[in-house]
Design an enzyme around this catalytic site. Structure first.
Site, PDB file in Angstrom:
ATOM      1  N   ASP A 165       9.974 -13.189   2.815  1.00  0.00           N
ATOM      2  CA  ASP A 165      10.795 -12.723   1.702  1.00  0.00           C
ATOM      3  C   ASP A 165      12.224 -13.257   1.788  1.00  0.00           C
ATOM      4  O   ASP A 165      12.822 -13.647   0.770  1.00  0.00           O
ATOM      5  CB  ASP A 165      10.788 -11.197   1.620  1.00  0.00           C
ATOM      6  CG  ASP A 165      11.025 -10.531   2.965  1.00  0.00           C
ATOM      7  OD1 ASP A 165      11.084 -11.220   3.997  1.00  0.00           O
ATOM      8  OD2 ASP A 165      11.158  -9.286   2.977  1.00  0.00           O
ATOM      9  N   ASP A 195       0.793  -1.229   0.000  1.00  0.00           N
ATOM     10  CA  ASP A 195       0.000   0.000   0.000  1.00  0.00           C
ATOM     11  C   ASP A 195       0.826   1.280   0.000  1.00  0.00           C
ATOM     12  O   ASP A 195       0.265   2.373   0.161  1.00  0.00           O
ATOM     13  CB  ASP A 195      -0.954   0.007   1.196  1.00  0.00           C
ATOM     14  CG  ASP A 195      -0.229  -0.029   2.533  1.00  0.00           C
ATOM     15  OD1 ASP A 195       1.011  -0.111   2.548  1.00  0.00           O
ATOM     16  OD2 ASP A 195      -0.914   0.032   3.575  1.00  0.00           O
ATOM     17  N   ASP A 196       2.139   1.179  -0.188  1.00  0.00           N
ATOM     18  CA  ASP A 196       2.979   2.376  -0.273  1.00  0.00           C
ATOM     19  C   ASP A 196       3.710   2.436  -1.613  1.00  0.00           C
ATOM     20  O   ASP A 196       4.834   2.921  -1.693  1.00  0.00           O
ATOM     21  CB  ASP A 196       3.978   2.433   0.884  1.00  0.00           C
ATOM     22  CG  ASP A 196       4.826   1.172   1.005  1.00  0.00           C
ATOM     23  OD1 ASP A 196       4.689   0.278   0.147  1.00  0.00           O
ATOM     24  OD2 ASP A 196       5.634   1.083   1.950  1.00  0.00           O
TER      25      ASP A 196
END
Length: 484
Positions: free
Chosen positions: A328, A250-251
């Site tokens: 990740d 969302d950034d």
């Protein structure tokens, strides 16, 4: 007298016959002309109707051309639906001329699955929805959100602007927001559910995770994020049955060619078993280190930050080993990668503006803020991407390195014109060179960020610098990766 009378009568009869003949012809001609005038009027009216319909259609397409770039990102609601109705009306008018049927029109305007707000779900529960219509879908697009409504607003404005530049993207790239958190962050939820073009998902937490150590870096947030990602993959791949998934955060703001980029590379991902993902991010994508907007490369380092994964890889492999935290880094582990690569662009196709989050803005001002976001209109459908295939990519890289001279110092390399190599002999040596150059020095499981076969490539003014392991180190690094 009698003869004279007979002559007069005969002449009168002849004159009458001539008049009947002449006026009969006139009458026939007049009748024909009247018919032609009537037909002309009918043709004129049909032509007028056609011109009016085409004029309406032309005006509509003009409106679409002017408004389509902004319509999906407009604050007002319902405009897209009005355009759809106008388009259908115009096509109906044209169909009267062209003989098209209502069924043909409906088929040509078939829309993808409509936006939906799904019930909350968890990775340990049943699906929140069944299989979607995936015909014509390139990849579902999911934005991961939590508690930053202002960030989400900026992000979605960018996504909708880029997504709306091509109406076909509604079918090719269905949009979702998946929000984490129990209880849910209400302001973010309200923001996420306010978009008519984006479906909403909510991942709820059933059991609070527990960290494994007391280290400062071992935060509960990373466990929650891993659970959220697992649920997203399960929902999009196993429940909704999408063939590929693009993960956003969302950034992020997107480059104008973000979706054509992924569409062009989807078949490359499908056809190459040596690929793990397609990414829109280059860890060394800062303004001063990039140049070629069309250059793509293979990397052993999983980039994250805007990436596409295939359903088969999730179902056949990644699902079984999905980690409890630090997902990740798990993907950067050589035991997970198994020698596979990702494809990434030299110039980033997304820009990360988030200085606040679970990582507390780590590296933001030094490495994220200066990132260059592509603004070049690259014609991806026309691009020849065969150079990314193996063994060609390896052969061309090897030939380039063999032809590039080696510089003794960072300063010498920075002042070079053309290709040049900087050798490193150890991880510590690489980190020293990276610090001097101003690039990220981080390694994961023996692989530097954005490296391929240990080689990190950057642009600096007129030089293309290959920060490469020495021949001895390169051989040992590759051996370690291959036997992981």
């Amino acid at each position: 007298m009698r003869l004279w009378t007979i002559g007069i009568v005969t002449g009168a009869l002849l004159l009458f016959a001539v008049q009947v003949f002449l006026f009969g012809g006139y009458t026939r001609e007049l009748t024909s002309l009247t018919d032609q005038v009537s037909q002309s009027r009918d043709l004129h009216q049909q032509l007028r109707n056609a011109l009016e319909s085409n004029a309406n259609l032309s005006r509509l397409f003009t409106r679409l051309n002017l408004q389509l770039g902004d319509i999906l990102g407009d604050d007002s609601t319902g405009q897209e639906e009005h355009l759809e109705r106008d388009t259908k009306a115009a096509l109906r008018g044209s169909s009267q001329i062209l003989g098209s049927s209502e069924a043909q029109i409906s088929q040509s305007l078939a829309q993808p699955q409509q936006r939906k707000i799904y019930p909350s779900g968890n990775e340990a529960e049943a699906c929140v929805g069944g299989a979607h219509n995936v015909k014509g879908v390139v990849a579902a697009v999911v934005t991961v959100a939590f508690n930053r409504p202002d960030y989400l607003q900026r992000h979605v404005a960018s996504v909708l602007s880029v997504h709306g530049s091509d109406p076909a993207n509604r079918r090719k790239f269905p949009l979702f927001i998946s929000q984490d958190g129990s209880p849910v962050h209400e302001a973010t939820q309200q923001q996420a559910q306010s978009y008519e073009e984006v479906s909403y998902l909510h991942h709820k937490e059933l059991i609070k995770p527990v960290t494994k150590t007391d280290k400062l870096w071992d935060k509960i947030a990373y466990y929650r994020i891993a659970n959220h990602y697992r649920w997203i993959f399960q929902t999009m791949f196993e429940c909704f049955q999408y063939p590929r998934l693009i993960i956003l955060e969302d950034d992020m703001e997107l480059a104008p060619d973000f979706f054509p980029y992924f569409e062009a590379l989807a078949p490359v991902l499908d056809q190459d078993d040596r690929l793990l993902c397609i990414s829109s991010w280059n860890d060394h994508g800062q303004e001063q280190f990039v140049k070629d907007t069309r250059r793509l490369f293979r990397t052993d380092f999983f980039p994250g930050l805007g990436w596409m994964l295939r359903r088969q890889l999730w179902e056949q492999e990644l699902r079984a080993g999905w980690p409890e935290a630090f997902w990740d880094d798990w993907l950067r582990d050589n035991r997970t990668r198994q020698g596979r690569h990702c494809i990434a662009p030299e110039v980033c196709r997304n820009y990360n503006f988030g200085k606040e989050g679970s990582s507390k803005g780590q590296y933001f001002y030094m490495f994220l803020a200066p990132t260059r976001l592509n603004d070049d209109a690259v014609p991806w459908p026309e691009m020849d991407l065969s150079y990314l295939q193996l063994p060609r990519f390896d052969e061309e890289l090897e030939a380039t390195l063999n032809a590039a001279p080696a510089a003794d110092t960072v300063a010498e390399a920075q002042g070079w014109i053309g290709d040049v190599q900087l050798y490193y002999h150890t991880q510590e040596h690489f980190e020293a060179l990276a610090k001097a150059l101003g690039i990220m020095k981080e390694w994961r499981d023996g692989v530097p960020r954005a490296a391929y076969k240990g080689v990190v490539t950057i642009q600096f003014q007129d030089a293309r610098i290959f920060i490469a392991p020495s021949p001895e180190l390169r051989s040992s690094m590759q051996e370690g990766i291959n036997h992981a």
